[in-house]
Scaffold this motif. Structure first.
Motif, PDB file in Angstrom:
ATOM      1  N   THR A  91      83.194  58.401  70.227  1.00 28.84           N
ATOM      2  CA  THR A  91      84.156  57.926  71.214  1.00 28.84           C
ATOM      3  C   THR A  91      83.400  57.557  72.483  1.00 28.84           C
ATOM      4  O   THR A  91      82.771  58.417  73.112  1.00 28.84           O
ATOM      5  CB  THR A  91      85.200  59.008  71.540  1.00 28.84           C
ATOM      6  N   LEU A  92      83.452  56.275  72.829  1.00 29.10           N
ATOM      7  CA  LEU A  92      82.771  55.804  74.028  1.00 29.10           C
ATOM      8  C   LEU A  92      83.776  55.552  75.138  1.00 29.10           C
ATOM      9  O   LEU A  92      84.987  55.452  74.896  1.00 29.10           O
ATOM     10  CB  LEU A  92      81.993  54.520  73.723  1.00 29.10           C
ATOM     11  N   GLU A  93      83.279  55.433  76.358  1.00 31.51           N
ATOM     12  CA  GLU A  93      84.133  55.046  77.470  1.00 31.51           C
ATOM     13  C   GLU A  93      84.654  53.621  77.246  1.00 31.51           C
ATOM     14  O   GLU A  93      84.031  52.823  76.537  1.00 31.51           O
ATOM     15  CB  GLU A  93      83.359  55.100  78.786  1.00 31.51           C
ATOM     16  N   ASP A  94      85.794  53.311  77.854  1.00 29.50           N
ATOM     17  CA  ASP A  94      86.322  51.955  77.731  1.00 29.50           C
ATOM     18  C   ASP A  94      85.372  50.934  78.345  1.00 29.50           C
ATOM     19  O   ASP A  94      85.225  49.820  77.825  1.00 29.50           O
ATOM     20  CB  ASP A  94      87.689  51.841  78.421  1.00 29.50           C
ATOM     21  N   VAL A  95      84.744  51.291  79.470  1.00 29.97           N
ATOM     22  CA  VAL A  95      83.832  50.369  80.142  1.00 29.97           C
ATOM     23  C   VAL A  95      82.596  51.111  80.627  1.00 29.97           C
ATOM     24  O   VAL A  95      82.658  52.305  80.948  1.00 29.97           O
ATOM     25  CB  VAL A  95      84.503  49.647  81.339  1.00 29.97           C
ATOM     26  N   TYR A  96      81.495  50.384  80.652  1.00 29.96           N
ATOM     27  CA  TYR A  96      80.249  50.890  81.211  1.00 29.96           C
ATOM     28  C   TYR A  96      79.654  49.816  82.108  1.00 29.96           C
ATOM     29  O   TYR A  96      79.626  48.627  81.741  1.00 29.96           O
ATOM     30  CB  TYR A  96      79.230  51.193  80.116  1.00 29.96           C
ATOM     31  N   ASN A  97      79.148  50.234  83.265  1.00 27.02           N
ATOM     32  CA  ASN A  97      78.334  49.352  84.089  1.00 27.02           C
ATOM     33  C   ASN A  97      76.882  49.459  83.652  1.00 27.02           C
ATOM     34  O   ASN A  97      76.367  50.566  83.479  1.00 27.02           O
ATOM     35  CB  ASN A  97      78.411  49.738  85.567  1.00 27.02           C
ATOM     36  N   LEU A  98      76.233  48.332  83.481  1.00 30.62           N
ATOM     37  CA  LEU A  98      74.794  48.302  83.253  1.00 30.62           C
ATOM     38  C   LEU A  98      74.167  47.835  84.565  1.00 30.62           C
ATOM     39  O   LEU A  98      74.086  46.641  84.835  1.00 30.62           O
ATOM     40  CB  LEU A  98      74.440  47.374  82.091  1.00 30.62           C
ATOM     41  N   GLY A  99      73.772  48.796  85.382  1.00 29.67           N
ATOM     42  CA  GLY A  99      73.261  48.461  86.705  1.00 29.67           C
ATOM     43  C   GLY A  99      71.935  49.138  86.985  1.00 29.67           C
ATOM     44  O   GLY A  99      71.553  50.105  86.322  1.00 29.67           O
ATOM     45  N   SER A 100      71.254  48.631  87.990  1.00 33.88           N
ATOM     46  CA  SER A 100      69.940  49.173  88.355  1.00 33.88           C
ATOM     47  C   SER A 100      70.048  50.343  89.313  1.00 33.88           C
ATOM     48  O   SER A 100      69.131  51.148  89.420  1.00 33.88           O
ATOM     49  CB  SER A 100      69.098  48.078  89.009  1.00 33.88           C
ATOM     50  N   GLY A 101      71.170  50.415  90.038  1.00 35.63           N
ATOM     51  CA  GLY A 101      71.332  51.444  91.047  1.00 35.63           C
ATOM     52  C   GLY A 101      70.639  51.132  92.354  1.00 35.63           C
ATOM     53  O   GLY A 101      70.867  51.805  93.355  1.00 35.63           O
TER      54      GLY A 101
END
Length: 326
Positions: free
Chosen positions: A241-251
């Protein structure tokens, strides 16, 4: 079993395809070639030319190739142009997703990784975007991506669909010299083309409240992005079960000035960027946190800015050959 990559002949999609094959996962590509390149698809990967809006074609492709899951990269991605072409944008991005999900439901394909966009956030009033940052898209493109996310989540609640959406900002670099970003709207190819044509790149706005006065954004290497799509697909296939959304960011982000300086260093083309006034609507800084994706999807920045520029330039020169500047 096989995974379908829609838009697999495009810049990002083709890297996703190669990441899957490198991981030992069979793929089939569906692409209309409106902006993709047939030569981006390896010769041993099955290719179907067509649009995700063609439900019958998608259904047939899923069945004939015994598809287990879908990575949905296909879409009309030009945010600025989408303002002039809203109907086309919604047709390709929203109607296309509806038809894809209909075909998946008919055939019994239950996993999908959706290539979303940080354009769903619009101009956030925070320096670090998280998945809890309110969405407020400012273009038909951003709106269409957000609607797609809603549709996927609704279908998952109503059926046994397993899904997740990956949001990201600027994708750059190359994993192979024969895969290049051909978009006329993205920063790297725009700067490369200007240099190739003998011009001088331009920076819009040098008086922002940032360390060097220029805008700061997330820039991600395309192979890091592709790897995360593979991890997400494997997780869904395993029943996670994964989250509905993920950010792929550098921070952290990098500035436009840093990018220009690195391009000059890597290419050996000595130039001083021209400066122009700010463009309306350009925020000083938009950078996303990738903490959730790091926790669940092996996300991390494996490449430096110089790696990104060097690989992108190598692919650009590979395509241009003797026409590239020296």
């Amino acid at each position: 079993m096989t995974w379908l990559v829609t838009g697999g002949a495009g810049y990002i999609g083709s890297h996703v395809v190669r990441a899957f094959t490198s991981a030992g996962i069979d793929v089939v590509v569906l692409d209309s070639l409106e902006s993709g390149h047939r030569e981006f698809v390896p010769g041993d990967v099955p290719f179907v030319e067509g649009n995700v809006t063609d439900t019958d074609l998608v259904r047939t492709t899923l069945r004939e190739h015994d598809v287990e899951g879908v990575v949905h990269v296909a879409g009309y991605k030009y945010a600025g142009v989408s303002v002039q072409r809203p109907l086309h944008t919604y047709e390709q991005n929203v109607t296309g997703t509806l038809h894809l999900l209909e075909a998946m439901a008919d055939v019994g394909v239950r996993s999908i990784v959706f290539s979303s966009s940080a354009a769903v956030y619009g101009t956030p009033d925070t320096d670090l975007v998280t998945e809890q940052t309110p969405t407020s898209p400012e273009s038909p493109y951003g709106e269409s991506k957000l609607v797609d996310e809603w549709i996927l989540q609704a279908q998952a609640r109503a059926t046994d669909l397993r899904q997740t959406s990956l949001r990201y900002f600027n994708v750059v670099g190359s994993g192979d010299d024969d895969l290049y970003d051909s978009s006329p709207h993205n920063l790297f190819p725009k700067v490369f083309k200007t240099l190739t044509d003998g011009g001088v790149p331009r920076i819009n706005g040098t008086d922002y409240p940032t360390p060097d006065g220029t805008c700061v954004r997330d820039y991600l290497h395309v192979t890091d992005l592709a790897h995360t799509h593979v991890v997400a697909a494997r997780s869904l296939a395993a029943g996670a079960t994964l989250e509905d959304v993920y950010n792929l960011g550098s921070g952290e982000g990098v500035s436009v000035r840093q990018i220009m300086d690195t391009i000059a260093h890597v290419t050996g083309v000595d130039f001083t960027p021209e400066t122009a006034p700010r463009r309306p609507g350009d925020p000083a800084r938009i950078v996303a946190s990738g903490e959730l994706a790091t926790r669940d999807l092996e996300w991390r920045m494996r490449h430096s800015l110089e790696d990104m520029v060097r690989s992108a330039w190598a692919a650009w020169v590979h395509v241009l050959g003797e026409d590239a500047p020296h």
